[in-house]
Write a protein that holds these residues in place. Sequence first.
Motif, PDB file in Angstrom:
ATOM      1  N   ALA A   1     -12.287  -6.886  -9.449  1.00  0.00           N
ATOM      2  CA  ALA A   1     -12.678  -5.826 -10.375  1.00  0.00           C
ATOM      3  C   ALA A   1     -14.147  -5.916 -10.762  1.00  0.00           C
ATOM      4  O   ALA A   1     -14.763  -4.906 -11.116  1.00  0.00           O
ATOM      5  CB  ALA A   1     -11.802  -5.874 -11.627  1.00  0.00           C
ATOM      6  N   VAL A   2     -14.726  -7.102 -10.695  1.00  0.00           N
ATOM      7  CA  VAL A   2     -16.136  -7.273 -11.065  1.00  0.00           C
ATOM      8  C   VAL A   2     -17.060  -6.718  -9.989  1.00  0.00           C
ATOM      9  O   VAL A   2     -18.160  -6.249 -10.286  1.00  0.00           O
ATOM     10  CB  VAL A   2     -16.427  -8.774 -11.318  1.00  0.00           C
ATOM     11  CG1 VAL A   2     -17.918  -9.019 -11.502  1.00  0.00           C
ATOM     12  CG2 VAL A   2     -15.649  -9.262 -12.529  1.00  0.00           C
ATOM     13  N   LEU A   3     -16.636  -6.763  -8.741  1.00  0.00           N
ATOM     14  CA  LEU A   3     -17.487  -6.324  -7.640  1.00  0.00           C
ATOM     15  C   LEU A   3     -17.601  -4.795  -7.614  1.00  0.00           C
ATOM     16  O   LEU A   3     -16.594  -4.099  -7.746  1.00  0.00           O
ATOM     17  CB  LEU A   3     -16.930  -6.819  -6.308  1.00  0.00           C
ATOM     18  CG  LEU A   3     -16.944  -8.333  -6.104  1.00  0.00           C
ATOM     19  CD1 LEU A   3     -16.244  -8.697  -4.803  1.00  0.00           C
ATOM     20  CD2 LEU A   3     -18.372  -8.860  -6.103  1.00  0.00           C
ATOM     21  N   PRO A   4     -18.805  -4.247  -7.423  1.00  0.00           N
ATOM     22  CA  PRO A   4     -18.990  -2.788  -7.383  1.00  0.00           C
ATOM     23  C   PRO A   4     -18.605  -2.214  -6.025  1.00  0.00           C
ATOM     24  O   PRO A   4     -19.451  -1.736  -5.264  1.00  0.00           O
ATOM     25  CB  PRO A   4     -20.491  -2.627  -7.669  1.00  0.00           C
ATOM     26  CG  PRO A   4     -21.102  -3.868  -7.104  1.00  0.00           C
ATOM     27  CD  PRO A   4     -20.087  -4.967  -7.317  1.00  0.00           C
TER      28      PRO A   4
ATOM     29  N   ILE B   1     -12.579  -3.237  -0.168  1.00  0.00           N
ATOM     30  CA  ILE B   1     -13.804  -3.921   0.219  1.00  0.00           C
ATOM     31  C   ILE B   1     -13.998  -5.176  -0.618  1.00  0.00           C
ATOM     32  O   ILE B   1     -14.438  -6.222  -0.121  1.00  0.00           O
ATOM     33  CB  ILE B   1     -15.009  -2.971   0.064  1.00  0.00           C
ATOM     34  CG1 ILE B   1     -14.792  -1.699   0.914  1.00  0.00           C
ATOM     35  CG2 ILE B   1     -16.297  -3.657   0.461  1.00  0.00           C
ATOM     36  CD1 ILE B   1     -14.587  -1.964   2.388  1.00  0.00           C
ATOM     37  N   ALA B   2     -13.659  -5.106  -1.906  1.00  0.00           N
ATOM     38  CA  ALA B   2     -13.787  -6.278  -2.765  1.00  0.00           C
ATOM     39  C   ALA B   2     -12.891  -7.415  -2.263  1.00  0.00           C
ATOM     40  O   ALA B   2     -13.313  -8.587  -2.230  1.00  0.00           O
ATOM     41  CB  ALA B   2     -13.426  -5.900  -4.199  1.00  0.00           C
TER      42      ALA B   2
ATOM     43  N   LEU C   1     -20.012  -6.207   7.335  1.00  0.00           N
ATOM     44  CA  LEU C   1     -18.910  -5.278   7.589  1.00  0.00           C
ATOM     45  C   LEU C   1     -18.671  -4.393   6.376  1.00  0.00           C
ATOM     46  O   LEU C   1     -18.496  -3.169   6.503  1.00  0.00           O
ATOM     47  CB  LEU C   1     -17.647  -6.055   7.938  1.00  0.00           C
ATOM     48  CG  LEU C   1     -16.354  -5.246   8.101  1.00  0.00           C
ATOM     49  CD1 LEU C   1     -16.509  -4.192   9.193  1.00  0.00           C
ATOM     50  CD2 LEU C   1     -15.181  -6.158   8.392  1.00  0.00           C
ATOM     51  N   ALA C   2     -18.663  -4.972   5.184  1.00  0.00           N
ATOM     52  CA  ALA C   2     -18.442  -4.193   3.967  1.00  0.00           C
ATOM     53  C   ALA C   2     -19.511  -3.130   3.799  1.00  0.00           C
ATOM     54  O   ALA C   2     -19.231  -1.994   3.401  1.00  0.00           O
ATOM     55  CB  ALA C   2     -18.411  -5.118   2.753  1.00  0.00           C
TER      56      ALA C   2
ATOM     57  N   LEU D   1      -7.815  -7.488   6.477  1.00  0.00           N
ATOM     58  CA  LEU D   1      -7.716  -7.867   5.068  1.00  0.00           C
ATOM     59  C   LEU D   1      -7.979  -6.665   4.170  1.00  0.00           C
ATOM     60  O   LEU D   1      -7.347  -6.506   3.123  1.00  0.00           O
ATOM     61  CB  LEU D   1      -8.720  -8.986   4.755  1.00  0.00           C
ATOM     62  CG  LEU D   1      -8.396 -10.360   5.360  1.00  0.00           C
ATOM     63  CD1 LEU D   1      -9.566 -11.299   5.208  1.00  0.00           C
ATOM     64  CD2 LEU D   1      -7.143 -10.939   4.717  1.00  0.00           C
ATOM     65  N   ALA D   2      -8.908  -5.800   4.581  1.00  0.00           N
ATOM     66  CA  ALA D   2      -9.216  -4.611   3.781  1.00  0.00           C
ATOM     67  C   ALA D   2      -8.195  -3.512   3.993  1.00  0.00           C
ATOM     68  O   ALA D   2      -7.886  -2.756   3.060  1.00  0.00           O
ATOM     69  CB  ALA D   2     -10.613  -4.092   4.133  1.00  0.00           C
ATOM     70  N   TYR D   3      -7.652  -3.422   5.199  1.00  0.00           N
ATOM     71  CA  TYR D   3      -6.749  -2.316   5.525  1.00  0.00           C
ATOM     72  C   TYR D   3      -5.441  -2.839   6.104  1.00  0.00           C
ATOM     73  O   TYR D   3      -5.116  -2.589   7.271  1.00  0.00           O
ATOM     74  CB  TYR D   3      -7.411  -1.358   6.524  1.00  0.00           C
ATOM     75  CG  TYR D   3      -8.641  -0.689   5.990  1.00  0.00           C
ATOM     76  CD1 TYR D   3      -8.544   0.400   5.138  1.00  0.00           C
ATOM     77  CD2 TYR D   3      -9.916  -1.154   6.323  1.00  0.00           C
ATOM     78  CE1 TYR D   3      -9.675   1.029   4.629  1.00  0.00           C
ATOM     79  CE2 TYR D   3     -11.048  -0.542   5.821  1.00  0.00           C
ATOM     80  CZ  TYR D   3     -10.924   0.537   4.981  1.00  0.00           C
ATOM     81  OH  TYR D   3     -12.036   1.152   4.472  1.00  0.00           O
TER      82      TYR D   3
END
Length: 834
Positions: free
Chosen positions: A418-421, A426-427, A445-446, A515-517
């Motif tokens: 939650a801290v990452l914008p 993606i976080a 990649l992000a 991991l993201a998807y």
Amino acid sequence: MISLPIDAALPSLRKALGSRHEAVLEAPPGAGKTTRVPLALLNEPWLGDQSILMLEPRRLAARAAAERLASELGESVGETVGYRIRLESRVGPRTRIEVVTEGILARRLQEDPALEGVGLVIFDEYHERSLDADLALALVLNGRELLRDELPLKVLLMSATLEGERLSALLNHAPVVSSQGRMYPVSVRWGRPLQPGEYLDARVESVVLQALEEESGSLLVFLPGQVEIRRVQQRLETVLGAAPNVRLCPLHGELDLSAQRAAIAPAPAGERKVVLATNIAETSLTIEGVRVVVDAGLARVPRFDPGTGMTRLDTQRISKASATQRAGRAGRLEPGVCYRLWSEAQHEQLAAYDSAEILQADLASLALQLHRWGATPEQLRWLDPPPAAALAQADDLLARLSALDHGGRLTHHGQAMAVLPAHPRIAHLLLRARALGLEVMGCDLAALLGERDIGRDRGADLHSRMALLYSAGRAPQRIKQLAKQYRSLLNAQPLATQPVAEPEADHWLGALLALAYPDRVAQQRRPGGADYRLANGRAAQFGEADTLMKHEWLVVADLGSRQGQREERIYLAADLDPALFSTVLAEQVQRRELLEWDEKEGTLRAEAQWRVGDLVLRREPLAGLDEQARGRALVELVRRKGLALLPWTPDLRQWQARIQLLREQDLSASTSQWPDVSDQALLDTLESWLAPYLGKVTRLAHFAQLDLPLILQGLLPWPLPQRLNELAPTHLSVPSGSSIRLDYSEQPPVLAVRLQELFGLADTPRIAGGRVQVKLHLLSPARRPVQVTQDLASFWRSTYGEVKKDLKGRYPKHYWPDDPLVAEATARAKPRGT
């Protein structure tokens, strides 16, 4: 300082905010609200030495607004006026007006819910109803209610097209201040609808050339997206190549700063500009020199489908409000012209306003921020509350990303996300990449995933985009900046706790993408084919041959389809080594013991499956069958295929209908002793009445051997079977002495009987203790219906005479008395002795 229309409304606005903590400002395009309002309120007594935050919906608008405000003060940006946007911040110790994008404010609120030192938050262009603006407003209102007693935080919502009364009600019936604005007349020239097979870019090119010939000044052309901008630009460059006095300028959010400023700046002396823009130019920005607007009437809008968990970009008609905003761009500085590529009749069919993003967007980011804030949606104030289905989908995704525990509470990992914008997907990727020692690859990649695809012409393979990123000068600078920012943000996280071997290996790219998807892991349907099945159950395919088709397993980063299509088109993906499911991706694998019917063989198959979502990674036969699990599988088969799988007979269906009739009669008096034996009730309770009898069923054909009458009789305890025969008999005796079967498949039940057998019967027979009249189907001697009635007395009295004439003519040898009530009933042609 030149006079602006908003100046006349400023005294009322000052008064409203002097007496209240919230206000709504309605000001049409060109009024000057963005430029004047923050400066006009900067020295108000209630503000003291506190600062003003002004939210803009886009980075380009935020930067331009700050520069304009600073120039009004004769200062540079970063002194009294500054701004904060993604990848860029220009504020100083003297800054008292900060222009920020909406997402920046939402994250600042999480760190400082009270917004200490801020006296006023201005939501500019709130009519755009972005998701971040709605979230930020909800958090501001909640935070000040809980934490700002001594120095109340004031809130101002302002826009060109607002539903003022709705907003006023949301803000405790805040005062609404209106400005008339300054709009020069804009002449609207209607167009014809696009013809079947006609391309938008060709039509736009034609209208732009027409406008250049008919009108003076620069043009602002509204197009749905970057693809259309690029195509129209290419066409116009071909046609206008020999016209040095016309300058083509694209304008969209992915351009670098210099290109954006070139589009906004006035055209050099002796030149005209044609600005090709998305709806980024609809509000906030003033493009100097524009007096002609060409409007394609379309916008590309992201729409989230909770059923698939995916967002697609839909091209749709704009609203009337948007059309008004766009046309207004032609009348900012002098009388102008707006060419619309649709008819006046089509205009009347447009929606009045655009739909709020919160009603149609992916809510994963919003849900994560609400969990971090510690409030449920019901505890906050919204103009439009977030839809429950999309929120449920968001929480499901957060759980899959390990952001929520089994109780729905935010985990330590979720707090870090939650801290990452960045979007939660993606976080999660960034944090797991850091833990695995893949930080460099993960950040690159992000950054790639967070921006527009930079290599669509290179096929769908994500490795080719990474190669562009690493090659000198080939990737946009903003992607490299974003990757650098991500690496800086990850420095606060622990070093690699689960470092992998050979971190430079290519196969880690697919692992990070998975991991993201996790829902977009894809398995090929047949070797070498273009069709894949996703872990979320959807189908996806390549539109043309691609090198990735040699891989059985992929992870898809970008896909989409047109509305109504079942298959998604794969635009961006990476190959995936399935061996990684036993190591870094083990969290995505679930083992299930399944008993399933082999539809082809008609037998029960027992096996253990290791699944990634809806995809089967591997399977093994189960040697022994757990009887409870076996029973559940059989029950689910019946539930799926329906009760028709069981050996029903007509008599059993009649039995079922008789009980339901008595149950409904009792329920009309509020209670019933009769069980619910409807099909749905039986399906819902299969475990209790059917499962105990399925011990010998191993094949589909065995269901036909079940003693269903005996099984169902168990649903009717004593003395209900006897009462059933009394209240809902299978047959009724009629005056002729015959026993006639009742048909309970209709309501009320039907007694089909020859008319002559009812002579002497005055009233319609009743069942269910006299509460239900049967429906009589009166038959001719040939058993053909001649009358349907529930009022036998009325039939004898008013209809029998006509029926008798007809029947006497057709059946002269039969008995047709003049008075049926005193005549002898007969099942023969005539009574005996006549």
